[in-house]
Scaffold this active site. Structure first.
Site, PDB file in Angstrom:
ATOM      1  N   TYR A 142       0.822  -1.216   0.000  1.00  0.00           N
ATOM      2  CA  TYR A 142       0.000   0.000   0.000  1.00  0.00           C
ATOM      3  C   TYR A 142       0.856   1.266   0.000  1.00  0.00           C
ATOM      4  O   TYR A 142       0.354   2.364  -0.245  1.00  0.00           O
ATOM      5  CB  TYR A 142      -0.942   0.023   1.206  1.00  0.00           C
ATOM      6  CG  TYR A 142      -1.997  -1.075   1.197  1.00  0.00           C
ATOM      7  CD1 TYR A 142      -2.050  -2.023   0.182  1.00  0.00           C
ATOM      8  CD2 TYR A 142      -2.934  -1.165   2.211  1.00  0.00           C
ATOM      9  CE1 TYR A 142      -2.993  -3.031   0.184  1.00  0.00           C
ATOM     10  CE2 TYR A 142      -3.897  -2.172   2.220  1.00  0.00           C
ATOM     11  CZ  TYR A 142      -3.911  -3.102   1.197  1.00  0.00           C
ATOM     12  OH  TYR A 142      -4.857  -4.102   1.199  1.00  0.00           O
ATOM     13  N   LYS A 191       3.704 -15.199   2.828  1.00  0.00           N
ATOM     14  CA  LYS A 191       3.594 -15.986   1.593  1.00  0.00           C
ATOM     15  C   LYS A 191       5.036 -16.332   1.189  1.00  0.00           C
ATOM     16  O   LYS A 191       5.494 -16.025   0.079  1.00  0.00           O
ATOM     17  CB  LYS A 191       2.854 -15.155   0.524  1.00  0.00           C
ATOM     18  CG  LYS A 191       2.481 -15.916  -0.729  1.00  0.00           C
ATOM     19  CD  LYS A 191       1.416 -16.975  -0.536  1.00  0.00           C
ATOM     20  CE  LYS A 191       1.145 -17.722  -1.832  1.00  0.00           C
ATOM     21  NZ  LYS A 191       0.381 -18.967  -1.651  1.00  0.00           N
ATOM     22  N   ASP A 223      -2.767 -18.217   2.350  1.00  0.00           N
ATOM     23  CA  ASP A 223      -3.912 -18.937   1.776  1.00  0.00           C
ATOM     24  C   ASP A 223      -4.457 -19.954   2.778  1.00  0.00           C
ATOM     25  O   ASP A 223      -5.667 -20.104   2.959  1.00  0.00           O
ATOM     26  CB  ASP A 223      -3.554 -19.599   0.433  1.00  0.00           C
ATOM     27  CG  ASP A 223      -2.139 -20.152   0.397  1.00  0.00           C
ATOM     28  OD1 ASP A 223      -1.362 -19.878   1.329  1.00  0.00           O
ATOM     29  OD2 ASP A 223      -1.805 -20.875  -0.546  1.00  0.00           O
ATOM     30  N   ASP A 247      -5.161  -6.590   6.164  1.00  0.00           N
ATOM     31  CA  ASP A 247      -6.368  -5.898   5.718  1.00  0.00           C
ATOM     32  C   ASP A 247      -7.455  -6.920   5.386  1.00  0.00           C
ATOM     33  O   ASP A 247      -8.608  -6.833   5.851  1.00  0.00           O
ATOM     34  CB  ASP A 247      -5.996  -5.064   4.469  1.00  0.00           C
ATOM     35  CG  ASP A 247      -7.097  -4.131   4.034  1.00  0.00           C
ATOM     36  OD1 ASP A 247      -8.097  -4.015   4.756  1.00  0.00           O
ATOM     37  OD2 ASP A 247      -6.952  -3.509   2.959  1.00  0.00           O
ATOM     38  N   ASP A 251     -10.794  -8.429   8.055  1.00  0.00           N
ATOM     39  CA  ASP A 251     -12.207  -8.302   7.661  1.00  0.00           C
ATOM     40  C   ASP A 251     -12.894  -9.667   7.711  1.00  0.00           C
ATOM     41  O   ASP A 251     -14.052  -9.777   8.116  1.00  0.00           O
ATOM     42  CB  ASP A 251     -12.328  -7.714   6.249  1.00  0.00           C
ATOM     43  CG  ASP A 251     -12.440  -6.196   6.291  1.00  0.00           C
ATOM     44  OD1 ASP A 251     -12.003  -5.606   7.298  1.00  0.00           O
ATOM     45  OD2 ASP A 251     -12.958  -5.605   5.328  1.00  0.00           O
TER      46      ASP A 251
END
Ligand code: NAD
Length: 356
Positions: A142, A191, A223, A247, A251
């Site tokens: 980001y 990852k 994942d 992020d 959620d």
């Protein structure tokens, strides 16, 4: 003592929920002989309307001059077509970066009284869960280099994930320290099988873990983590991860607790000053209708009391008032699931009554 809070009410339901949370804050600190002075800060869509930019220079200064920031939410359809650098969300990124708030802490706990609201199988929900997601907030994709160009396939676009050891270390330390006040377990999500930045993430967390021999640490690929969150959320205590993975996963975790209207968050840097906000957005669909659940913002104030002001008993009182209101059956529309519900302002009054 008088605490100085910068209130960024923002857009949509932001003004309703921040004013509810400030009333709760005033009432609870008074019990401990303290008071609060507020500075209202214009940032987000309302600042674009009034001053032509999402984060006027003065706004960041007002936040930096405060003991902590309480934020409602910014954004809404009215500003959705503006170019990226003029969008209300720029205000959020600017405040986080400008205040050096590199750690975002999001607790996600399934309250027993709301276990029926969890979308998971009954036997999984009955076990409950109580996790703290520690998300890196001012690095990674980001904030990395991004751009567009022209190539053989036409227009291309890129965003870059960059993490330094320093950035991974400092967020890792927040997670290990938090685990010491909880169940002594950290799950580090990356990852590393594909990304070089993920391999550095993993190496750095392992090196740091040597300083915390009392805390167990487990690596998990993102994942798999997305799957484990819905399969067995009870296994998680503290999760630490990158800006983008955090992020998305936070959620996902929030939805497992029943409603986005219940979950608070804290963003912290090196000092005690932080920014506290609900995890939901500005909910333009219900703005001004007195339907917004104030609980996520009220619980954000509880986090402020505990983490920035060192008033854990005051934080406990706020959290107990929320639990008691929910246990007595009071529900705003977002957590009523078709049953009877009360207005947002009635929920605020119920919390204030319990604090009396
Ligand atoms: P949202 O979180 O605002 O709303 C999603 C759904 O949840 C809506 O149906 C809304 O009515 C409901 N909801 C949210 N908070 C609630 C509450 N306290 N009580 C009851 N119901 C509640 O997400 P969205 O609709 O995707 O985004 C709306 C705007 O908010 C967008 O402009 C987005 O960019 C912005 N946003 C801001 C922040 C922030 O300021 N931190 C975070 C997320 C989204």
């Amino acid at each position: 003592m008088t605490y100085h809070i910068a209130v960024v009410a923002g857009d949509g339901i932001g003004p309703e929920i921040t004013s509810a949370a400030c009333r709760v804050l005033d009432q609870v600190v008074a019990k401990f002989g303290h008071s609060v002075r507020y500075t209202q800060v214009l940032a987000g869509g309302c600042a674009i309307d009034a001053l032509g930019e999402p984060l006027p220079e003065d706004a960041l200064k007002q936040c930096l001059d405060s003991d902590s920031v309480l934020l409602g939410a910014v954004g809404g359809p009215k500003w959705d077509t503006l170019p990226g650098h003029l969008r209300p969300e720029r205000a959020l990124l600017g405040i986080r970066k400008g205040m050096g708030l590199y750690a975002n802490l999001r607790p996600a706990r399934l309250m027993p009284v709301l276990s029926g609201a969890c979308p998971l199988r009954a036997e999984t929900a009955e076990k409950g869960f109580d996790m703290l997601i520690v998300r890196e907030l001012i690095g990674g994709m980001y904030f990395g280099q991004s751009g567009r160009g022209q190539g053989e396939g036409g227009t291309y676009a890129y965003d870059t994930e960059v993490y330094s050891q320093m950035e991974i270390n400092r967020i890792g330390r927040i997670a290990f320290e938090a685990a010491r006040g909880r169940r002594l377990h950290v799950t580090s999500i990356d990852k590393a099988n594909v990304l070089e930045s993920g391999r550095l993430w993993r190496e750095t967390i392992h090196e740091l873990a040597k300083e915390y021999p009392d805390v167990t640490v487990k690596d998990m690929l993102v994942d798999n983590a997305a799957m484990q969150l819905v399969q067995n959320p009870a296994q998680f205590d503290v999760i630490v991860t990158t800006n983008m993975f955090g992020d998305i996963l936070s959620d996902e975790a929030s939805q497992l607790t029943g409603s986005i209207g219940l979950l608070p968050s804290a963003s912290l840097g090196d000092g005690t000053r932080g920014m506290y906000e609900p995890i939901h957005g500005s909910a333009p669909d219900i703005a001004g209708l007195d339907m917004a659940n104030p609980i996520a913002t009220v619980l954000s104030v509880a986090m402020m009391l505990r983490m920035s002001f060192g008033l854990p008993e005051a934080a406990d009182m706020v959290e107990a008032a929320v639990e008691d209101a929910l246990e007595s059956g009071l529900r705003t529309r977002d957590i009523a699931w078709g049953g009877p519900y009360i207005k947002g302002s009635e929920m605020t009054e119920a919390l204030l009554n319990r604090l009396n």
